[in-house]
Design an enzyme around this catalytic site. Sequence first.
Site, PDB file in Angstrom:
ATOM      1  N   ASP A  19     -52.678 135.691 -40.877  1.00  0.00           N
ATOM      2  CA  ASP A  19     -51.307 135.737 -40.359  1.00  0.00           C
ATOM      3  C   ASP A  19     -51.374 136.180 -38.899  1.00  0.00           C
ATOM      4  OD1 ASP A  19     -48.626 135.602 -40.059  1.00  0.00           O
ATOM      5  OD2 ASP A  19     -48.136 137.095 -41.594  1.00  0.00           O
ATOM      6  N   ALA A  20     -51.586 135.180 -38.024  1.00  0.00           N
ATOM      7  CA  ALA A  20     -51.870 135.435 -36.609  1.00  0.00           C
ATOM      8  C   ALA A  20     -50.695 135.044 -35.718  1.00  0.00           C
ATOM      9  CB  ALA A  20     -53.109 134.657 -36.191  1.00  0.00           C
ATOM     10  N   LYS A  21     -49.862 134.120 -36.173  1.00  0.00           N
ATOM     11  CA  LYS A  21     -48.707 133.635 -35.397  1.00  0.00           C
ATOM     12  C   LYS A  21     -49.098 133.285 -33.967  1.00  0.00           C
ATOM     13  CE  LYS A  21     -45.238 135.822 -38.350  1.00  0.00           C
ATOM     14  NZ  LYS A  21     -46.057 136.588 -39.296  1.00  0.00           N
ATOM     15  N   ARG A  22     -50.237 132.635 -33.786  1.00  0.00           N
ATOM     16  CA  ARG A  22     -50.689 132.260 -32.455  1.00  0.00           C
ATOM     17  C   ARG A  22     -49.945 131.042 -31.945  1.00  0.00           C
ATOM     18  NH1 ARG A  22     -52.416 136.895 -33.009  1.00  0.00           N
ATOM     19  NH2 ARG A  22     -54.623 137.458 -32.858  1.00  0.00           N
TER      20      ARG A  22
END
Lengths: 282, 282
Positions: free
Chosen positions: A94-97
């Site tokens: 869960d990095a939301k890059r």
Amino acid sequence: MPSFGERLADTFLTRGHLCLGIDPHSFLLEEWGLPDTAEGAREFSLRAVEAAAGTVGIVKPQVAFFERHGSAGYAALERVLAEARAAGLLVIADAKRGDLGSSVAAYGEAWLTPGSPLEADAMTVSAYQGVGSLRSVIARASANDKGVFILAATSNPEASETQTALRDRGELAGWTVAASIVSEVDLLNPDTDRLGSVGVVIGATVDAVDYGITADRLLSTPILAPGFGEQGATLTDAPELYGEVAPNIIASVSRGALRAGAGGLRDALRAQRDELAEALAR
Amino acid sequence: MPSFGERLADTFLTRGHLCLGIDPHSFLLEEWGLPDTAEGAREFSLRAVEAAAGTVGIVKPQVAFFERHGSAGYAALERVLAEARAAGLLVIADAKRGDLGSSVAAYGEAWLTPGSPLEADAMTVSAYQGVGSLRSVIARASANDKGVFILAATSNPEASETQTALRDRGELAGWTVAASIVSEVDLLNPDTDRLGSVGVVIGATVDAVDYGITADRLLSTPILAPGFGEQGATLTDAPELYGEVAPNIIASVSRGALRAGAGGLRDALRAQRDELAEALAR
């Protein structure tokens, strides 16, 4: 190797739809009697992986809680990702890059390349710079049998002003930002009789109607669904919340399970997994 | 300690408006004769810092190119951030992080806390989950004399469909997503006679009029301005591109300078710095 979507569909069948969010938050480390350090985060997460393995099919480490500890935190995360994958869990970073050009391509390389130190099975990404900006990440995911989840309608109340804004140009003029992302993703999962590998994030606390999101654009799209537990939604309500596409959801719980402590986590997960399975079977 | 905005204003006066984007891209590592590893990225970036120190006032490491190498890349980045700050450069971590609640707070903690391994002077963030979701990061920046740059109108063409979408509700109904972010940031920089510490990203290739972005909402807002050089905009055009708020821009160049090689970088930066200063003085 089967695609991410195929592996996810198989996981749904054999282990259900529950996902454990691994959030080594400082207050949880304290509750678990662990130090608020990279080592503490590693220990916490490895125990969470141990409880999840064989109980649920999917885990979702929240990268921010590792990044807090810098490179030492990232070394801990590498270990956690590797152990979780070795235990047969599907791992969503869960990095939301998000970024453009070669920068966003580098994020895809970091998380979705076999043999990379941070290799996961899928990652979350943000399309503030347009779904088109994520093209290289989606292509890499496809080439490597990995998955991508694009933020569409998130579970926090501050998000709605941006996510309900209406597109003013292009083919999807008049559509909300969230619904257009869902629709663009739909085109990336063209095979209607099986789950695709490009997913979206739609929070369980979101009123999809209010966002103009309709089930007919989600038929073969995996839906990462946070917002259960402490954020307010109830697992037994999943069928009502997601309607006919409820069979596509990954229901993510974090604190609501992690607060059971290292000793109680496996039982808490089993209970929530069964509660969700029963609701989805109704 | 002076605020980030004050330090930035001082940097503009003493060293100008040019910022070197530190992008240890694999093709640049090859051009510089360095291996495509964390060590290569470290060497590349330390040489870039050395050329920038005393020549320009600001550097912007692109986090994605370090994350590519996992925890070893992060260890390299920690070293680069520390050396750049020790050399008196203002360091903007180009991380484009975004999330909600305690997760986004953890990102703020990672980059904007004195003594943190990844400490920078400012970071870029994404408001796909709403400007309100970034509240904790902005508060931390303010408490620690750090800065934040929120993506508003980015320099990639795929971004416009999302960023020109029109808000459908709230006080800013009818405004584009990009212009509403600019307007919300304006309220966070209330002191009209000096530069604030919450900035926005507006690409040099963006037509601000098309996005409904007006100068009166940017009077005390720092503007991080990528898109010069290889992306198409010319430094000498900066006054025309940014109009009356051109004095607030940080003009970022990456490949356009880095391709000069380690040996030629200082001269390339000096020439571009002077070219920009001359244009802004017209």
